[in-house]
Write an enzyme that holds these catalytic residues in place. Structure first.
Site, PDB file in Angstrom:
ATOM      1  N   LYS A  51       0.850  -1.196   0.000  1.00  0.00           N
ATOM      2  CA  LYS A  51       0.000   0.000   0.000  1.00  0.00           C
ATOM      3  C   LYS A  51       0.889   1.250   0.000  1.00  0.00           C
ATOM      4  O   LYS A  51       1.018   1.973   0.993  1.00  0.00           O
ATOM      5  CB  LYS A  51      -0.961   0.000   1.192  1.00  0.00           C
ATOM      6  N   GLU A  98      -8.462  -5.572  -9.775  1.00  0.00           N
ATOM      7  CA  GLU A  98      -9.235  -4.843  -8.760  1.00  0.00           C
ATOM      8  C   GLU A  98      -9.694  -3.519  -9.350  1.00  0.00           C
ATOM      9  O   GLU A  98      -9.555  -3.285 -10.551  1.00  0.00           O
ATOM     10  CB  GLU A  98      -8.384  -4.610  -7.508  1.00  0.00           C
TER      11      GLU A  98
END
Length: 287
Positions: free
Chosen positions: A151, A184
């Site tokens: 992330k 995604e």
């Protein structure tokens, strides 16, 4: 005014400053998290903090706090910002820190920059498929880097994909790889439903290990009333799905009723979404 935390001090957000030589500013060299708090109760706090620790370790940035220390800091920050509303998102950002020059290799002897602030978030959506907000997506090939499981604060690839959807009036972009397999969304994970079965892509380097995704999977498996699979999903399957969802800490489980200008399934929010969202909502504060 929002009260922020920066390198050990609380201060008004508008007054927070970092050096232009901070590697987070120069290189996007850092890790971040966004954690929702509803009426002071966090959703997925421990998984968020564990994912943050994993990300810091992956890019070799020192974690300047313990899990318990982070929890105390964030609870304190939320309390200091209680006048902003009952529901807050907490943004946590840790960069490698400030060096004396711009140079690509990791510097030695540099302390990480730790920055956190709060922002107001909306109430959770109702567990009611006749009232929930519906989403519209566009699909596009995933052109981001190959370490999406980290992330990172370097989000330009995600931002560019999100802009693709935004510029067409859509809410998000759904991404697929060179093999026509779903990865995604630009800022979320993805699920489909076909013939009553919930399906989501396998966790690998192509997708972020989403905390909401994890809570959904765990809570549905624990409940046992719905069937769920983690496997490869092709875009052909998406276009023939009965339901399509995008999930994130801010969206929770958002039903998608339109993809590339065409209805998903019958164009209405599905029954499985409502059942899954009820299961998730009953479990989300347990993490």
């Amino acid at each position: 005014m929002s009260i922020a935390y920066l390198n050990g001090e609380y201060q008004p957000l508008a007054e927070a400053r970092i050096s232009p030589l901070d590697r987070g500013f120069l290189f996007g060299d850092g890790i971040y998290e966004v954690i929702p708090y509803y009426n002071g109760k966090s959703v997925g706090l421990m998984p968020h903090l564990n994912r943050m620790a994993d990300g810091l370790a992956a890019i070799e940035i020192k974690n300047s706090n313990t899990i318990e220390g982070w929890k105390e800091l964030l609870d304190d920050l939320v309390a200091r910002n209680s006048d902003m509303g009952e529901n807050l998102g907490v943004y946590v950002h840790i960069s490698r820190g400030t060096d004396v020059k711009r140079y690509h290799p990791y510097p030695e002897g540099v302390e990480p920059t730790v920055f956190c602030f709060c922002f107001a978030i909306k109430d959770p959506e109702p567990v009611d498929r006749t009232k929930v907000t519906q989403y519209s997506l566009v699909s596009t090939e995933d052109l981001r880097w190959q370490r999406c499981h980290i992330k990172s604060t370097a989000l330009l690839g995600n931002v560019m994909h999100f802009q693709e959807g935004y510029s067409t009036g859509s809410d998000e972009a759904l991404l697929y790889n060179a093999n026509n397999e779903v990865t995604e969304g630009s800022s979320c994970n993805a699920f489909i439903v076909k013939d009553g079965v919930i399906i989501t892509p396998i966790q690998d380097n192509q997708i972020l290990p989403g905390i909401t995704r994890r809570i959904i999977i765990d809570s549905i498996k624990a409940d046992g009333s719905l069937k769920l699979e983690e496997r490869t999903i092709t875009m052909d399957e998406v276009r023939n799905a009965d339901e399509l969802w995008i999930t994130s800490s801010s969206k929770e489980i958002a039903p998608v009723t339109k993809l590339d200008g065409k209805p998903v399934g019958n164009g209405e929010v599905g029954e499985i979404w409502e059942k899954a969202f009820a299961i998730y909502s009953a479990s989300k504060y347990d993490y």
